[in-house]
Scaffold this active site. Structure first.
Site, mmCIF file in Angstrom:
data_model
loop_
_atom_site.group_PDB
_atom_site.id
_atom_site.type_symbol
_atom_site.label_atom_id
_atom_site.label_comp_id
_atom_site.label_asym_id
_atom_site.label_seq_id
_atom_site.Cartn_x
_atom_site.Cartn_y
_atom_site.Cartn_z
ATOM 1 N N ARG A 78 -71.394 -84.288 -12.835
ATOM 2 C CA ARG A 78 -71.824 -83.352 -10.867
ATOM 3 C C ARG A 78 -70.628 -82.561 -10.841
ATOM 4 O O ARG A 78 -69.890 -83.597 -10.757
ATOM 5 C CB ARG A 78 -72.453 -83.896 -10.226
ATOM 6 C CG ARG A 78 -72.529 -83.802 -9.051
ATOM 7 C CD ARG A 78 -73.503 -84.291 -8.179
ATOM 8 N NE ARG A 78 -73.421 -83.683 -6.678
ATOM 9 C CZ ARG A 78 -73.902 -84.184 -6.004
ATOM 10 N NH1 ARG A 78 -72.869 -84.906 -6.155
ATOM 11 N NH2 ARG A 78 -72.915 -83.105 -4.805
ATOM 12 N N HIS A 123 -71.977 -76.765 -2.492
ATOM 13 C CA HIS A 123 -71.272 -77.914 -1.616
ATOM 14 C C HIS A 123 -70.266 -78.009 -0.663
ATOM 15 O O HIS A 123 -68.841 -78.073 -0.901
ATOM 16 C CB HIS A 123 -70.851 -78.715 -2.445
ATOM 17 C CG HIS A 123 -70.212 -80.970 -2.814
ATOM 18 N ND1 HIS A 123 -70.545 -81.365 -3.322
ATOM 19 C CD2 HIS A 123 -68.903 -80.917 -1.191
ATOM 20 C CE1 HIS A 123 -70.017 -82.649 -3.316
ATOM 21 N NE2 HIS A 123 -69.125 -82.037 -1.888
ATOM 22 N N ASN A 302 -76.619 -89.993 -1.896
ATOM 23 C CA ASN A 302 -75.497 -90.183 -2.444
ATOM 24 C C ASN A 302 -75.653 -91.849 -1.101
ATOM 25 O O ASN A 302 -76.224 -91.253 -0.147
ATOM 26 C CB ASN A 302 -74.806 -89.334 -1.201
ATOM 27 C CG ASN A 302 -74.526 -87.663 -2.784
ATOM 28 O OD1 ASN A 302 -75.253 -88.554 -3.847
ATOM 29 N ND2 ASN A 302 -73.771 -86.803 -1.328
ATOM 30 N N TYR A 304 -72.791 -94.611 1.005
ATOM 31 C CA TYR A 304 -71.559 -95.265 0.976
ATOM 32 C C TYR A 304 -71.738 -96.593 1.320
ATOM 33 O O TYR A 304 -70.853 -97.539 1.004
ATOM 34 C CB TYR A 304 -70.857 -94.504 1.456
ATOM 35 C CG TYR A 304 -70.475 -92.733 0.484
ATOM 36 C CD1 TYR A 304 -69.551 -93.019 -0.450
ATOM 37 C CD2 TYR A 304 -71.043 -92.252 0.681
ATOM 38 C CE1 TYR A 304 -68.976 -92.377 -1.092
ATOM 39 C CE2 TYR A 304 -70.998 -90.513 -0.837
ATOM 40 C CZ TYR A 304 -69.788 -91.314 -1.123
ATOM 41 O OH TYR A 304 -69.270 -89.985 -2.067
ATOM 42 N N GLU A 361 -73.880 -90.035 -6.278
ATOM 43 C CA GLU A 361 -72.707 -89.975 -5.139
ATOM 44 C C GLU A 361 -72.770 -91.789 -4.870
ATOM 45 O O GLU A 361 -73.902 -91.613 -3.938
ATOM 46 C CB GLU A 361 -72.302 -89.440 -4.630
ATOM 47 C CG GLU A 361 -71.792 -88.317 -4.507
ATOM 48 C CD GLU A 361 -70.886 -87.761 -3.300
ATOM 49 O OE1 GLU A 361 -70.572 -87.824 -2.166
ATOM 50 O OE2 GLU A 361 -71.158 -86.080 -3.281
HETATM 51 O O1 IFM Z 1 -65.526 -86.661 -0.685
HETATM 52 C C1 IFM Z 1 -67.625 -86.570 -0.243
HETATM 53 C C2 IFM Z 1 -67.868 -85.380 -1.104
HETATM 54 O O2 IFM Z 1 -67.438 -84.413 -1.015
HETATM 55 C C3 IFM Z 1 -69.014 -85.808 0.000
HETATM 56 N N1 IFM Z 1 -69.760 -87.523 0.029
HETATM 57 C C4 IFM Z 1 -69.218 -88.283 0.796
HETATM 58 C C5 IFM Z 1 -67.378 -88.046 -0.036
HETATM 59 C C6 IFM Z 1 -66.870 -89.445 0.221
HETATM 60 O O3 IFM Z 1 -66.610 -89.063 1.803
#
Ligand code: IFM
Length: 457
Positions: A78, A123, A302, A304, A361
């Site tokens: 990606r 992005h 995404n 985290y 992500e």
């Molecule tokens: O690096 C970033 C990415 O560009 C977008 N999502 C979160 C990542 C970590 O902060």
């Protein structure tokens, strides 16, 4: 029910990057300045005054980066397209051939190596020329994005089948217009923040048919950063704050996409504090929500961390004691909370009936660099990936339809306002020499992929 120990056959295993974070070469091939070129050169905006002028110099080193991908064993990559490489100021009527050629060659070599390209169109590094006419809060940008999507998919759509319109619109809208950590760096401007979010989502809906018309059998979606939020205590204050947080972070994007409606409680909360007035919402026109909810082929997620939400509007002494324990954190200070990905995916299935997800992500920032033998022992990253992939597998066993996973990130890169201080890569990058060294997590992921997710020790 028998629970499989591996991921399903044909599962997509990938790694992700984005243009401004890795490419460098800000003027090569006629590229115009992006908002990030301008923002990162504004003193004080980026840690250590770093900028993405060189970053990983992927613009020149991409063949060697594809070799790293090939050896890693990923079957998908990606990446994002830098909009001002294709339309240097945004408003040209014809695309810049040299920009198209760069990505065309990249796509060809990926395919020669059996790596499926997943292309993100935005992005965040939009042409500065469009910022100068008002950026995302100005409805005119919607047509510019549709034009850009049309020309890019027209050029690459015979070979690219997976398209992501936008990455993380919340970051543009909230961090750009409320917190000021991203371009254009405004603070507490909720009217512009909401207008930006709306036009991002509208342009997503309008671009879908254009992309499909250029790319047979394509899958078109959008990537949202989502999380699971919990109140820091059982007080009503924290519960209210948590509802608003969930509203502005998750539901403000999911509801228009999947329910064709905005979450009214978010607007009500903002109005009750005079952060917006009713007329500030005039940017929502008839039919916009129908367009935004155009059926997509997938949702990019995404994930985290989770949000543990405390009401900051009242004194600690007037609130209940925090009773949610926060776990270990990464070097970025983000809590590591693997069950959050499970809870989120189950919610997407149950509340929004999302039936095709790619984790676009997931990853963590740790500063580990080469030891005296030149090895990078990033065991904490391995633990992070392992624990999140276990939760992903559990969610699939419980009925979530997830067909792929992309580690963030293929290599250390320019981490926005944090500059080069936060490293998310599977591959370590020396930003002085451009040397790349695969970390232990790279070899761990390699084994994980080759066994399709059987636990690797
Ligand atoms: O690096 C970033 C990415 O560009 C977008 N999502 C979160 C990542 C970590 O902060």
């Amino acid at each position: 029910m028998h629970k499989q120990n591996t991921f399903q056959k044909n599962f997509i295993w990938g790694a992700a990057t984005s243009s401004y974070q890795i490419e460098g070469a800000p003027t090569a091939g006629g590229k115009g300045p992006s908002v990030w070129d301008i923002f990162s050169h504004s003193p004080g905006k980026i840690k250590n005054n770093d900028n993405g002028d060189i970053a990983c110099n992927h613009y020149e080193l991409w063949p060697q980066d594809i070799t790293l991908m090939k050896e890693l064993g990923i079957n998908a990559y990606r990446f994002s397209i830098s909009w001002p490489r294709i339309f240097p100021t945004g408003i040209e009527s014809k695309p810049n051939q040299s920009g198209l050629d760069f990505y065309s060659k990249l796509v060809d070599v990926l395919l020669e190596n059996n790596i499926t390209p997943f292309v993100t169109l935005n992005h965040w590094d939009i042409p500065q020329g469009l910022e100068e006419i008002g950026g995302w809060p100005n409805r005119e940008i919607v047509n510019e994005f549709v034009k850009y999507s049309y020309h890019t998919s027209n050029h690459l759509g015979d070979r690219v089948k997976y398209w992501i319109t936008h990455n993380e619109p919340w970051c543009v809208s909230y961090l750009g217009y409320v917190i000021g950590r991203k371009p254009p760096g405004l603070i507490q401007n909720w009217p512009k923040s909401l207008a930006a979010a709306h036009h991002l989502m509208l342009s997503h809906g309008m671009a879908i048919p254009e992309i499909r018309s250029n790319s047979d059998n394509s899958e078109v979606g959008i990537t949202l950063n989502l999380n699971t939020a919990v109140p820091a205590s059982d007080s009503k204050y924290d519960e209210d704050a948590c509802r608003f947080y969930d509203g502005q972070f998750n539901r403000l994007y999911l509801n228009p996409l999947y329910k064709s409606e905005y979450p009214d409680d978010v607007f009500e909360y903002l109005r009750s504090r005079d952060w917006i007035s009713q007329s500030d919402l005039n940017f929502i026109k008839d039919d916009d929500l129908n367009i935004i909810s155009t059926k997509t082929d997938f949702l990019g997620v995404n994930y985290y961390s989770r949000g543990v939400i405390r009401n900051e509007e009242i004194d600690e002494k007037n609130n209940h004691t925090r009773n949610v324990e926060i776990g270990e954190k990464t070097d970025f200070g983000w809590e590591i909370y693997p069950p959050g990905i499970y809870d989120l995916l189950i919610r997407l299935k149950n509340e929004y009936s999302v039936n095709n997800i790619y984790i676009t992500e997931n990853g963590c920032s740790y500063g580990d660099g080469p030891n005296s033998e030149g090895k990078i022992r990033d065991t904490r990253r391995i633990k992070y990936f392992d624990s999140h992939l276990k939760e992903l597998k559990r969610s699939i066993q419980d009925g979530v339809q997830c067909n792929g996973y992309f580690a963030w990130s293929l290599m250390d890169n320019f981490e926005w306002a944090e500059g080069f201080s936060q490293r998310f890569g599977l591959v370590w990058v020396d930003f002085e020499t451009q040397e790349r060294i695969p970390k232990d997590s790279y070899y761990w992921y390699q084994k994980f992929i080759s066994s399709n997710g059987i636990e690797v020790k």
